[in-house]
Design a protein around this motif. Structure first.
Motif, PDB file in Angstrom:
ATOM      1  N   PHE A 117      96.176 -69.686  49.860  1.00 46.82           N
ATOM      2  CA  PHE A 117      95.142 -69.996  48.855  1.00 46.82           C
ATOM      3  C   PHE A 117      95.748 -70.596  47.588  1.00 46.82           C
ATOM      4  O   PHE A 117      95.046 -70.880  46.630  1.00 46.82           O
ATOM      5  CB  PHE A 117      94.400 -68.693  48.477  1.00 46.82           C
ATOM      6  N   GLY A 156     103.316 -67.710  36.778  1.00 46.55           N
ATOM      7  CA  GLY A 156     103.135 -69.149  36.919  1.00 46.55           C
ATOM      8  C   GLY A 156     103.628 -69.593  38.289  1.00 46.55           C
ATOM      9  O   GLY A 156     103.573 -68.832  39.260  1.00 46.55           O
ATOM     10  N   GLY A 158     106.001 -70.200  41.325  1.00 45.04           N
ATOM     11  CA  GLY A 158     107.223 -69.615  41.864  1.00 45.04           C
ATOM     12  C   GLY A 158     107.151 -68.126  42.110  1.00 45.04           C
ATOM     13  O   GLY A 158     106.237 -67.444  41.650  1.00 45.04           O
ATOM     14  N   GLU A 159     108.133 -67.626  42.857  1.00 47.95           N
ATOM     15  CA  GLU A 159     108.230 -66.206  43.174  1.00 47.95           C
ATOM     16  C   GLU A 159     109.445 -65.650  42.405  1.00 47.95           C
ATOM     17  O   GLU A 159     110.592 -65.942  42.754  1.00 47.95           O
ATOM     18  CB  GLU A 159     108.397 -66.032  44.692  1.00 47.95           C
ATOM     19  N   SER A 190     105.136 -60.536  38.442  1.00 53.00           N
ATOM     20  CA  SER A 190     104.244 -60.519  39.597  1.00 53.00           C
ATOM     21  C   SER A 190     104.988 -61.009  40.835  1.00 53.00           C
ATOM     22  O   SER A 190     105.667 -62.031  40.794  1.00 53.00           O
ATOM     23  CB  SER A 190     103.037 -61.423  39.319  1.00 53.00           C
ATOM     24  N   THR A 191     104.862 -60.270  41.931  1.00 59.11           N
ATOM     25  CA  THR A 191     105.548 -60.667  43.170  1.00 59.11           C
ATOM     26  C   THR A 191     104.589 -60.656  44.351  1.00 59.11           C
ATOM     27  O   THR A 191     103.642 -59.866  44.391  1.00 59.11           O
ATOM     28  CB  THR A 191     106.740 -59.732  43.475  1.00 59.11           C
ATOM     29  N   SER A 213     101.022 -58.882  44.316  1.00 58.32           N
ATOM     30  CA  SER A 213      99.894 -59.665  44.813  1.00 58.32           C
ATOM     31  C   SER A 213      99.579 -59.158  46.207  1.00 58.32           C
ATOM     32  O   SER A 213     100.170 -59.606  47.180  1.00 58.32           O
ATOM     33  CB  SER A 213     100.269 -61.150  44.844  1.00 58.32           C
ATOM     34  N   HIS A 215      96.246 -58.726  47.790  1.00 61.14           N
ATOM     35  CA  HIS A 215      95.234 -59.635  48.351  1.00 61.14           C
ATOM     36  C   HIS A 215      94.645 -59.221  49.698  1.00 61.14           C
ATOM     37  O   HIS A 215      93.645 -59.814  50.124  1.00 61.14           O
ATOM     38  CB  HIS A 215      95.743 -61.078  48.434  1.00 61.14           C
ATOM     39  N   ASN A 289      90.291 -68.691  42.393  1.00 63.97           N
ATOM     40  CA  ASN A 289      90.172 -70.017  41.800  1.00 63.97           C
ATOM     41  C   ASN A 289      90.123 -71.036  42.918  1.00 63.97           C
ATOM     42  O   ASN A 289      90.992 -71.022  43.788  1.00 63.97           O
ATOM     43  CB  ASN A 289      91.416 -70.323  40.958  1.00 63.97           C
TER      44      ASN A 289
END
Ligand code: SAH
Length: 347
Positions: A117, A156, A158-159, A190-191, A213, A215, A289
């Motif tokens: 996504f 933003g 990237g991981e 955030s990973t 994340s 999800h 989004n």
């Protein structure tokens, strides 16, 4: 090869100066100039000319160039696209909240995690960002916008855990009183769930907030939309989260983007309740989004309501993320994609 001065920790720079036959206290003077956005040794006017010349020979300083700056007419969110020294581009977003200004920075050019996504991963990974490049995202966003930055989120492009050493170095630099002086408790990483790195992060005892994340709460759904789940699995992720919480005392958050018909059923909600309770996680629900290249749609209001009701009944703490900057391509990776496509059609 000249060394990247801004990526050096304070004591490393002191050692470099001693090796050049200079006094240690010069390191502090230099970093104060760097914090003001000065990227030419010649402009560091309280350093003797001979030292400036020496620095010029031994070290390199880069300055990111603004390719575009968009300001949201709705909420003042600012989105920057920076050009890096090698021509690559990354995005940075500045958001204003009641508690202060938050900058959302990229940690890599592109991404190799392949989330179905997400716009950031479409072209794959180009390279990880240097500590100095991440630092400059914050510094120049602050200098250009005139908004004092109090919080940083690594959400933003990237991981971050795929660029582990550089990210950790960046976090230490951010903490430096001479540079940004932002405390770890004001930083969120955030990973997508690279579990093999969780213990390394916990061992550093940085007191930052770790966000996962998630999800999807089950392997079938999660592996379908997040390839990083394949071979790792949700069970291992939850175990790693619990261990991280036990080791650091820092509660983890789950990001959960609501995708129509994919992860928003009542079955998913019930399983999410179980997962969140297993490791004491807070849940951030995010309306998906829309990304032009992706087939997914955000969940309907009705599905979101039913989902939240189950979280309420399950006693799970959750918040619904406010969408900021929706008029400035705010979903990460979208701006870089658009510019790349425009370049591709004009060259
Ligand atoms: N690689 C890290 C951080 C970058 S993405 C990670 O995966 O956490 C920051 C957040 O935005 C992640 O939670 C990511 O899953 C989410 N995200 C990506 N594309 C999105 C979209 N189209 N809508 C909503 N959230 C999205």
């Amino acid at each position: 090869m000249k060394k990247d001065l801004l990526s050096m920790l304070p004591d490393e720079l002191e050692q470099e100066l001693l090796a050049l036959g200079e006094a240690k206290y010069r390191a502090k003077q230099i970093r104060r100039w760097l914090a003001r956005g000065v990227r030419r040794f010649n402009e560091m006017s309280d350093l003797p000319k001979a030292l400036r010349d020496k620095l010029d020979e031994a070290f390199v300083l880069y300055r990111p160039r603004v390719i575009s700056k968009q300001v949201s007419a709705l909420d003042g969110t600012i989105k920057y696209l920076w050009e890096l020294c090698d021509g690559n581009a990354v995005e940075t977003v500045v958001m204003s909240y009641q508690y202060g200004n938050t900058v959302c920075i990229s940690s890599q050019v592109g991404c190799r995690q392949g989330c179905a996504f997400c716009a950031s991963t479409i072209g794959g990974l180009v390279r990880g960002l240097e500590p100095s490049e991440m630092l400059d995202e914050v510094l120049f966003s602050e200098l250009d916008s005139g908004k004092k930055i109090s919080h940083i989120v690594l959400m933003g492009i990237g991981e971050p855990l795929d660029n582990f050493d550089n990210v950790v170095r960046f976090l230490k630099l951010v903490n430096d009183p001479e540079l940004l002086n932002i405390g770890m408790r004001h930083i969120t990483l955030s990973t997508c769930g690279l579990v093999e790195r969780f213990d390394d992060l916990a061992a550093l005892d940085l007191q930052l907030t770790l966000t996962v994340s998630l999800h999807a709460p089950d392997d079938e759904t999660r592996s379908q939309i997040m390839p990083a789940n394949r071979g790792r699995g949700v069970d291992a992720l939850i175990t790693a989260c619990r261990r991280y919480f036990e080791k650091t005392g820092r509660r983890i958050s789950f990001e959960y983007a609501m995708i129509d018909g994919v992860n928003d059923t009542e079955r998913h909600a019930r399983l999410l309740v179980r997962r969140a309770r297993e490791c004491g996680a807070h849940v951030n629900l995010i309306p998906l989004n829309h990304v032009e290249e992706r087939r997914f749609k955000p969940s309907t209001q009705g599905h979101m309501k039913a989902f939240m009701k189950i979280l309420d009944e399950g006693g799970v703490n959750y918040t619904v993320r406010r969408t900021l900057g929706s008029d400035v391509d705010a979903s990460c990776g979208q701006l870089r994609r658009r510019i790349e496509k425009e370049l591709a059609t004009t060259t």
